[in-house]
Scaffold this motif. Structure first.
Motif, short mmCIF file in Angstrom:
data_model
loop_
_atom_site.label_atom_id
_atom_site.label_comp_id
_atom_site.label_asym_id
_atom_site.label_seq_id
_atom_site.Cartn_x
_atom_site.Cartn_y
_atom_site.Cartn_z
N LEU A 50 46.16 44.24 48.16
CA LEU A 50 46.82 43.35 47.21
C LEU A 50 47.26 42.11 47.96
CD1 LEU A 50 49.16 45.94 45.44
CD2 LEU A 50 46.89 45.20 44.72
N VAL A 51 46.92 40.94 47.43
CA VAL A 51 47.28 39.68 48.05
C VAL A 51 47.78 38.74 46.96
CG1 VAL A 51 46.47 37.73 49.44
CG2 VAL A 51 45.44 39.99 49.76
N ASN A 52 48.98 38.22 47.11
CA ASN A 52 49.49 37.22 46.17
C ASN A 52 49.16 35.84 46.68
OD1 ASN A 52 50.53 38.68 44.05
ND2 ASN A 52 52.54 38.91 44.98
N CYS A 53 48.72 34.97 45.75
CA CYS A 53 48.36 33.60 46.08
C CYS A 53 49.17 32.65 45.19
CB CYS A 53 46.87 33.37 45.85
SG CYS A 53 45.83 34.40 46.90
N PRO A 54 49.43 31.43 45.66
CA PRO A 54 50.25 30.51 44.87
C PRO A 54 49.53 29.95 43.63
CG PRO A 54 49.54 29.45 46.89
CD PRO A 54 49.11 30.88 46.97
N THR A 55 48.21 29.79 43.73
CA THR A 55 47.45 29.23 42.60
C THR A 55 46.16 30.01 42.42
OG1 THR A 55 46.19 27.67 43.96
CG2 THR A 55 48.33 26.90 43.10
N GLU A 56 45.58 29.83 41.24
CA GLU A 56 44.30 30.49 40.98
C GLU A 56 43.20 29.93 41.88
OE1 GLU A 56 41.20 31.50 37.35
OE2 GLU A 56 43.23 30.80 36.87
N GLN A 57 43.25 28.63 42.15
CA GLN A 57 42.24 28.03 43.01
C GLN A 57 42.32 28.59 44.43
OE1 GLN A 57 39.71 26.08 41.86
NE2 GLN A 57 38.89 26.54 43.89
N THR A 58 43.53 28.81 44.94
CA THR A 58 43.70 29.41 46.26
C THR A 58 43.12 30.81 46.28
OG1 THR A 58 45.73 28.15 46.64
CG2 THR A 58 45.39 30.08 48.02
N ALA A 59 43.40 31.58 45.24
CA ALA A 59 42.86 32.94 45.15
C ALA A 59 41.34 32.91 45.09
CB ALA A 59 43.44 33.64 43.93
N ARG A 60 40.78 32.00 44.31
CA ARG A 60 39.31 31.88 44.22
C ARG A 60 38.70 31.50 45.57
NH1 ARG A 60 36.88 32.02 39.44
NH2 ARG A 60 38.16 31.94 37.57
N ASP A 61 39.32 30.54 46.25
CA ASP A 61 38.78 30.09 47.54
C ASP A 61 38.82 31.22 48.58
OD1 ASP A 61 38.39 27.61 46.42
OD2 ASP A 61 40.17 26.69 47.34
N ILE A 62 39.97 31.89 48.67
CA ILE A 62 40.09 33.01 49.62
C ILE A 62 39.12 34.13 49.23
CG2 ILE A 62 41.62 34.85 50.44
CD1 ILE A 62 43.94 32.81 50.27
N GLY A 63 39.09 34.46 47.95
CA GLY A 63 38.20 35.53 47.47
C GLY A 63 36.74 35.22 47.73
N ARG A 64 36.31 34.00 47.41
CA ARG A 64 34.90 33.63 47.61
C ARG A 64 34.52 33.71 49.09
NH1 ARG A 64 30.78 32.73 44.85
NH2 ARG A 64 31.97 32.16 43.03
N SER A 65 35.38 33.23 49.98
CA SER A 65 35.03 33.27 51.41
C SER A 65 35.00 34.70 51.93
CB SER A 65 35.98 32.40 52.22
OG SER A 65 37.31 32.82 52.07
N ILE A 66 35.88 35.57 51.42
CA ILE A 66 35.84 36.99 51.81
C ILE A 66 34.53 37.63 51.33
CG2 ILE A 66 36.87 39.24 51.31
CD1 ILE A 66 39.61 37.82 51.49
N MET A 67 34.14 37.29 50.11
CA MET A 67 32.88 37.85 49.58
C MET A 67 31.67 37.32 50.36
SD MET A 67 33.74 40.01 47.31
CE MET A 67 32.15 40.36 46.62
N GLU A 68 31.68 36.04 50.70
CA GLU A 68 30.57 35.47 51.46
C GLU A 68 30.44 36.11 52.84
OE1 GLU A 68 31.47 31.30 51.34
OE2 GLU A 68 30.54 31.05 49.35
N LYS A 69 31.56 36.48 53.42
CA LYS A 69 31.55 37.15 54.73
C LYS A 69 31.26 38.64 54.60
CE LYS A 69 34.96 33.98 56.71
NZ LYS A 69 33.99 33.15 57.36
N ARG A 70 31.12 39.12 53.38
CA ARG A 70 30.87 40.54 53.06
C ARG A 70 31.94 41.46 53.64
NH1 ARG A 70 24.88 42.36 52.55
NH2 ARG A 70 26.04 44.02 51.58
N LEU A 71 33.20 40.98 53.58
CA LEU A 71 34.32 41.78 54.04
C LEU A 71 34.90 42.65 52.93
CD1 LEU A 71 36.18 39.15 56.25
CD2 LEU A 71 34.83 41.11 57.02
#
Length: 167
Positions: free
Chosen positions: A68-89
């Motif tokens: 579980l990770v809280n983010c300040p904005t939806e865009q921050t969550a999308r950016d962090i999420g997308r980079s985690i998915m791209e790294k296949r983590l």
């Protein structure tokens, strides 16, 4: 004067035969095996659990985790999420829109809204995911909480296994 002592009070064998190294080396071998077994216990236990899982087809509890990770904005969550998915983590993630959060910060109660990011990954990758999130997250102290998955749909857990690389 020398007294006549019965022969039974004297050693019947020469001292060098009685101090043979065979009993001592047997003890050393036993002690080494005991120490190695204790030192290798976590590895042996894990190996036995995986063998049992392979033979019975059962799930190894704790092999996967939810973060579980809280983010300040939806865009921050999308950016962090997308980079985690791209790294296949992570196998997958959810972004929950706007949650209300109350917390203590610098001696005050804060009341704000945040976006919840929910990730599923292998437990072996949790520390890498945490390190990455800490590096890119805008908060000084980001909320990152991990829970092991005890059980679930075998097909889904197998899919997670295949979706995440274990580099």
């Amino acid at each position: 004067m020398q007294e006549n002592k019965p022969d039974c009070l004297y050693q019947r064998y020469p001292k060098d035969i009685m101090s043979s190294t065979v009993p001592r080396s047997g003890f050393v071998v036993f002690f080494l095996i005991l120490v190695l077994t204790c030192a290798m216990y976590p590895v042996l236990k894990t190996l036995c659990v995986y063998i049992h899982s392979a033979v019975t087809g059962s799930y190894v509890a704790g092999y996967h985790s939810v973060l579980l990770v809280n983010c300040p904005t939806e865009q921050t969550a999308r950016d962090i999420g997308r980079s985690i998915m791209e790294k296949r983590l992570a196998a997958c993630l959810n972004i929950f829109p706007r949650t209300t959060t109350m917390y203590y910060w610098k001696g005050e109660i804060r009341d704000t809204s945040e976006i919840l990011l929910l990730l599923r990954t292998k437990t072996s990758l949790v520390q890498r995911v945490v390190a990455y999130i800490k590096a890119v997250h805008p908060y000084d102290i980001p909320e990152i909480i991990s829970f092991p998955i005890d059980d679930g749909s075998q097909h889904y857990l197998k899919w997670m296994e295949d979706a995440v690389t274990d580099i």
